[in-house]
Design an enzyme around this catalytic site. Structure first.
Site, PDB file in Angstrom:
ATOM      1  N   ASN A   1      21.142   9.246  -2.846  1.00 35.66           N
ATOM      2  CA  ASN A   1      22.332   9.418  -2.009  1.00 35.66           C
ATOM      3  C   ASN A   1      21.968  10.187  -0.746  1.00 35.66           C
ATOM      4  OD1 ASN A   1      25.187   9.381  -1.390  1.00 35.66           O
ATOM      5  ND2 ASN A   1      25.273  11.534  -2.011  1.00 35.66           N
TER       6      ASN A   1
ATOM      7  N   ARG B   1      32.701   6.535  -3.079  1.00 40.22           N
ATOM      8  CA  ARG B   1      33.325   6.545  -4.405  1.00 40.22           C
ATOM      9  C   ARG B   1      32.521   7.476  -5.301  1.00 40.22           C
ATOM     10  NH1 ARG B   1      37.971   4.835  -4.033  1.00 40.22           N
ATOM     11  NH2 ARG B   1      38.070   4.620  -6.292  1.00 40.22           N
TER      12      ARG B   1
ATOM     13  N   HIS C   1      23.780  12.735   2.041  1.00 35.87           N
ATOM     14  CA  HIS C   1      24.984  13.563   2.187  1.00 35.87           C
ATOM     15  C   HIS C   1      24.879  14.372   3.487  1.00 35.87           C
ATOM     16  CE1 HIS C   1      28.491  15.817   0.867  1.00 35.87           C
ATOM     17  NE2 HIS C   1      27.882  16.914   1.294  1.00 35.87           N
TER      18      HIS C   1
ATOM     19  N   SER D   1      25.424   2.510   9.295  1.00 30.44           N
ATOM     20  CA  SER D   1      24.292   2.859  10.168  1.00 30.44           C
ATOM     21  C   SER D   1      23.072   3.257   9.344  1.00 30.44           C
ATOM     22  CB  SER D   1      24.669   3.964  11.159  1.00 30.44           C
ATOM     23  OG  SER D   1      24.867   5.187  10.502  1.00 30.44           O
TER      24      SER D   1
HETATM   25  C1  GRF Z   1      26.810   9.359   6.369  1.00 33.39           C
HETATM   26  O1  GRF Z   1      27.073  10.404   7.245  1.00 33.39           O
HETATM   27  C2  GRF Z   1      26.428   9.869   5.004  1.00 33.39           C
HETATM   28  O2  GRF Z   1      25.852  11.117   5.027  1.00 33.39           O
HETATM   29  C3  GRF Z   1      27.752   9.925   4.290  1.00 33.39           C
HETATM   30  O3  GRF Z   1      28.473   8.816   4.773  1.00 33.39           O
HETATM   31  C4  GRF Z   1      28.040   8.516   6.086  1.00 33.39           C
HETATM   32  C5  GRF Z   1      27.753   7.046   6.144  1.00 33.39           C
HETATM   33  O4  GRF Z   1      27.449   6.634   7.449  1.00 33.39           O
HETATM   34  N1  GRF Z   1      27.551   9.891   2.862  1.00 33.39           N
HETATM   35  P1  GRF Z   1      27.037   5.125   7.738  1.00 33.39           P
HETATM   36  O5  GRF Z   1      28.099   4.225   7.131  1.00 33.39           O
HETATM   37  O6  GRF Z   1      25.700   4.882   7.145  1.00 33.39           O
HETATM   38  O7  GRF Z   1      27.021   5.012   9.235  1.00 33.39           O
END
Ligand code: GRF
Length: 218
Positions: free
Chosen positions: A130, A114, A132, A36
Protein backbone atom coordinates in the site's frame (compact mmCIF):
# COMPACT_ATOMS: atom_id res chain seq x y z
CA UNK A 1 -18.00 -7.72 -12.97
CA UNK A 2 -17.36 -5.84 -16.17
CA UNK A 3 -14.17 -5.64 -18.06
CA UNK A 4 -13.68 -2.38 -19.90
CA UNK A 5 -10.64 -3.32 -21.90
CA UNK A 6 -10.04 -7.00 -22.35
CA UNK A 7 -7.04 -7.44 -24.57
CA UNK A 8 -6.29 -10.98 -23.53
CA UNK A 9 -8.27 -13.70 -21.82
CA UNK A 10 -7.38 -14.18 -18.17
CA UNK A 11 -4.47 -16.63 -18.12
CA UNK A 12 -4.79 -19.80 -16.12
CA UNK A 13 -3.16 -19.21 -12.76
CA UNK A 14 0.07 -21.06 -12.15
CA UNK A 15 0.08 -20.19 -8.45
CA UNK A 16 2.18 -17.66 -6.57
CA UNK A 17 5.77 -16.89 -7.40
CA UNK A 18 7.34 -15.91 -10.70
CA UNK A 19 8.11 -18.93 -12.80
CA UNK A 20 11.70 -18.31 -13.94
CA UNK A 21 14.67 -16.38 -12.58
CA UNK A 22 14.53 -12.78 -13.82
CA UNK A 23 10.95 -13.26 -15.03
CA UNK A 24 8.96 -10.05 -14.52
CA UNK A 25 6.91 -10.11 -11.33
CA UNK A 26 3.20 -10.14 -12.05
CA UNK A 27 1.35 -7.24 -10.49
CA UNK A 28 -2.31 -6.58 -9.87
CA UNK A 29 -3.06 -2.93 -9.17
CA UNK A 30 -6.10 -1.78 -7.18
CA UNK A 31 -7.18 1.86 -7.53
CA UNK A 32 -10.24 3.98 -6.82
CA UNK A 33 -9.40 7.34 -8.34
CA UNK A 34 -6.96 9.29 -10.44
CA UNK A 35 -4.41 6.50 -10.82
CA UNK A 36 -1.27 8.61 -10.92
CA UNK A 37 0.49 5.91 -8.91
CA UNK A 38 -0.69 3.30 -11.43
CA UNK A 39 0.89 5.53 -14.07
CA UNK A 40 4.14 5.77 -12.11
CA UNK A 41 4.38 1.98 -11.85
CA UNK A 42 3.57 1.57 -15.55
CA UNK A 43 6.20 4.20 -16.46
CA UNK A 44 8.85 2.48 -14.34
CA UNK A 45 8.11 -0.79 -16.13
CA UNK A 46 8.23 0.91 -19.54
CA UNK A 47 11.62 2.52 -18.94
CA UNK A 48 13.20 -0.57 -17.39
CA UNK A 49 13.43 0.53 -13.74
CA UNK A 50 11.00 -2.17 -12.66
CA UNK A 51 11.05 -5.73 -13.99
CA UNK A 52 7.33 -6.34 -13.72
CA UNK A 53 4.13 -6.65 -15.71
CA UNK A 54 0.75 -5.26 -14.69
CA UNK A 55 -1.64 -8.14 -15.29
CA UNK A 56 -4.82 -6.28 -14.35
CA UNK A 57 -6.23 -3.11 -12.83
CA UNK A 58 -9.11 -3.58 -10.41
CA UNK A 59 -11.18 -0.48 -9.72
CA UNK A 60 -14.25 -0.01 -7.52
CA UNK A 61 -15.44 3.37 -8.71
CA UNK A 62 -16.90 3.56 -12.24
CA UNK A 63 -15.54 7.13 -12.56
CA UNK A 64 -11.94 6.19 -11.73
CA UNK A 65 -9.53 7.92 -14.12
CA UNK A 66 -7.14 5.03 -13.57
CA UNK A 67 -9.18 3.11 -16.18
CA UNK A 68 -8.07 5.41 -19.00
CA UNK A 69 -4.50 5.01 -17.89
CA UNK A 70 -4.86 1.22 -17.94
CA UNK A 71 -6.30 1.35 -21.45
CA UNK A 72 -3.38 3.48 -22.62
CA UNK A 73 -0.97 0.87 -21.30
CA UNK A 74 -2.91 -2.11 -22.70
CA UNK A 75 -3.76 -3.36 -19.22
CA UNK A 76 -7.15 -5.07 -18.72
CA UNK A 77 -9.35 -3.19 -16.24
CA UNK A 78 -12.02 -4.91 -14.16
CA UNK A 79 -14.73 -2.97 -12.31
CA UNK A 80 -15.75 -4.46 -8.96
CA UNK A 81 -18.14 -1.87 -7.59
CA UNK A 82 -18.33 -2.16 -3.79
CA UNK A 83 -21.95 -0.94 -3.89
CA UNK A 84 -22.92 -4.19 -5.58
CA UNK A 85 -21.58 -6.40 -2.77
CA UNK A 86 -23.31 -7.25 0.52
CA UNK A 87 -20.20 -7.01 2.68
CA UNK A 88 -16.53 -6.07 2.65
CA UNK A 89 -15.69 -9.79 2.74
CA UNK A 90 -17.85 -10.50 -0.32
CA UNK A 91 -16.09 -7.73 -2.27
CA UNK A 92 -12.67 -8.93 -1.15
CA UNK A 93 -13.46 -12.55 -2.08
CA UNK A 94 -14.27 -11.38 -5.62
CA UNK A 95 -11.17 -9.17 -5.73
CA UNK A 96 -9.00 -12.13 -4.67
CA UNK A 97 -10.65 -14.45 -7.20
CA UNK A 98 -10.11 -11.93 -9.99
CA UNK A 99 -6.47 -11.32 -9.08
CA UNK A 100 -5.87 -15.09 -9.11
CA UNK A 101 -7.59 -15.40 -12.48
CA UNK A 102 -5.12 -12.88 -13.85
CA UNK A 103 -2.21 -14.82 -12.35
CA UNK A 104 -1.12 -12.01 -10.05
CA UNK A 105 1.81 -12.51 -7.65
CA UNK A 106 1.93 -9.13 -5.93
CA UNK A 107 -0.99 -6.79 -5.22
CA UNK A 108 -0.43 -3.03 -5.26
CA UNK A 109 -3.01 -0.85 -3.53
CA UNK A 110 -2.46 2.43 -5.37
CA UNK A 111 -5.16 4.65 -3.91
CA UNK A 112 -7.68 1.86 -3.14
CA UNK A 113 -10.03 3.73 -0.84
CA UNK A 114 -11.56 0.70 0.87
CA UNK A 115 -10.65 -1.08 4.08
CA UNK A 116 -9.40 -4.57 3.22
CA UNK A 117 -10.35 -7.68 5.17
CA UNK A 118 -8.59 -10.88 6.18
CA UNK A 119 -10.26 -12.54 3.19
CA UNK A 120 -8.04 -10.65 0.75
CA UNK A 121 -4.94 -10.56 2.94
CA UNK A 122 -5.08 -14.36 3.32
CA UNK A 123 -5.15 -14.75 -0.46
CA UNK A 124 -1.84 -12.83 -0.83
CA UNK A 125 -0.07 -13.20 2.51
CA UNK A 126 2.78 -10.68 2.80
CA UNK A 127 2.33 -9.82 -0.87
CA UNK A 128 0.10 -6.77 -0.71
CA UNK A 129 1.67 -3.32 -0.84
CA UNK A 130 0.00 0.00 0.00
CA UNK A 131 1.03 3.63 -0.49
CA UNK A 132 -0.09 6.10 2.15
CA UNK A 133 0.36 9.89 2.11
CA UNK A 134 2.05 10.36 5.48
CA UNK A 135 5.17 9.30 7.32
CA UNK A 136 3.63 6.34 9.13
CA UNK A 137 3.00 5.67 11.95
CA UNK A 138 1.82 9.29 11.99
CA UNK A 139 -1.52 10.20 10.46
CA UNK A 140 -3.07 6.83 9.65
CA UNK A 141 -6.42 6.50 7.90
CA UNK A 142 -8.32 8.98 5.79
CA UNK A 143 -7.40 12.64 5.31
CA UNK A 144 -3.79 12.02 6.25
CA UNK A 145 -2.70 15.26 4.58
CA UNK A 146 -5.30 17.33 6.39
CA UNK A 147 -4.28 15.61 9.64
CA UNK A 148 -0.66 16.62 9.05
CA UNK A 149 -1.60 20.24 8.29
CA UNK A 150 -3.82 20.44 11.38
CA UNK A 151 -1.08 19.09 13.63
CA UNK A 152 1.41 21.81 12.66
CA UNK A 153 4.24 19.37 11.95
CA UNK A 154 6.93 20.76 9.64
CA UNK A 155 7.65 17.52 7.80
CA UNK A 156 5.31 14.87 6.46
CA UNK A 157 5.69 12.56 3.47
CA UNK A 158 4.62 9.17 2.17
CA UNK A 159 5.10 5.54 3.08
CA UNK A 160 5.06 2.27 1.14
CA UNK A 161 4.25 -0.67 3.39
CA UNK A 162 3.06 -4.25 3.45
CA UNK A 163 -0.68 -4.53 4.08
CA UNK A 164 -1.84 -6.14 7.32
CA UNK A 165 -5.27 -6.26 8.89
CA UNK A 166 -4.66 -3.20 11.03
CA UNK A 167 -4.98 -0.22 8.70
CA UNK A 168 -1.74 1.56 7.67
CA UNK A 169 0.29 -0.46 10.19
CA UNK A 170 2.18 -3.17 8.30
CA UNK A 171 5.97 -3.38 7.87
CA UNK A 172 7.39 -0.26 6.23
CA UNK A 173 9.28 -0.78 2.97
CA UNK A 174 10.19 2.79 1.99
CA UNK A 175 9.46 6.36 3.00
CA UNK A 176 10.09 9.84 1.63
CA UNK A 177 9.92 13.07 3.62
CA UNK A 178 8.21 16.21 2.32
CA UNK A 179 8.49 19.58 4.10
CA UNK A 180 5.31 21.50 4.86
CA UNK A 181 5.79 25.01 3.51
CA UNK A 182 4.33 28.31 4.65
CA UNK A 183 0.96 28.73 2.94
CA UNK A 184 0.54 25.06 2.01
CA UNK A 185 -3.00 23.77 1.69
CA UNK A 186 -4.09 20.16 1.22
CA UNK A 187 -3.85 20.41 -2.58
CA UNK A 188 -0.39 21.95 -2.76
CA UNK A 189 0.97 19.57 -0.16
CA UNK A 190 -0.62 16.54 -1.83
CA UNK A 191 0.96 17.53 -5.16
CA UNK A 192 4.43 17.55 -3.63
CA UNK A 193 3.78 14.31 -1.71
CA UNK A 194 2.70 12.66 -4.95
CA UNK A 195 6.00 13.53 -6.64
CA UNK A 196 7.65 11.43 -3.93
CA UNK A 197 5.00 8.69 -4.07
CA UNK A 198 5.73 8.25 -7.76
CA UNK A 199 9.43 7.71 -6.95
CA UNK A 200 9.14 5.36 -4.00
CA UNK A 201 6.23 3.12 -5.02
CA UNK A 202 8.01 1.62 -8.07
CA UNK A 203 11.31 1.56 -6.17
CA UNK A 204 9.77 -0.36 -3.25
CA UNK A 205 8.15 -2.86 -5.61
CA UNK A 206 11.48 -3.33 -7.39
CA UNK A 207 13.18 -3.91 -4.05
CA UNK A 208 10.68 -6.61 -3.09
CA UNK A 209 11.04 -8.23 -6.50
CA UNK A 210 14.84 -8.22 -6.18
CA UNK A 211 14.66 -9.81 -2.73
CA UNK A 212 12.44 -12.50 -4.16
CA UNK A 213 14.89 -13.22 -6.97
CA UNK A 214 17.90 -13.31 -4.67
CA UNK A 215 16.20 -15.39 -2.00
CA UNK A 216 14.29 -17.73 -4.33
CA UNK A 217 15.15 -21.42 -3.92
CA UNK A 218 17.07 -22.77 -6.91
C1 GRF B 1 -2.24 8.72 -3.05
O1 GRF B 1 -1.93 9.96 -2.50
C2 GRF B 1 -2.02 7.61 -2.05
O2 GRF B 1 -1.07 7.90 -1.10
C3 GRF B 1 -3.37 7.48 -1.40
O3 GRF B 1 -4.30 7.73 -2.43
C4 GRF B 1 -3.71 8.58 -3.39
C5 GRF B 1 -3.93 7.97 -4.74
O4 GRF B 1 -3.49 8.83 -5.77
N1 GRF B 1 -3.52 6.18 -0.80
P1 GRF B 1 -3.56 8.36 -7.28
O5 GRF B 1 -4.97 7.87 -7.56
O6 GRF B 1 -2.55 7.29 -7.49
O7 GRF B 1 -3.25 9.59 -8.08
Amino acid sequence: MSESNVLVSPPISSGQGSSAPNAPIKLGVMASGNGSNFEAVAAAIADGRLNAKIQVLIYNNPQAKAVERAKNHGVPAVLLNHREFDSREALDAKVAETLKQYDVDWVIMAGWMRIVTQTLIDAFPGRMINIHPSLLPSFKGIRAIEQALASNVKITGCTVHIVTLEMDSGPILMQAAVPILEGDDADSLHRRIQVQEHRILPAAIALQAAKETVLAPT
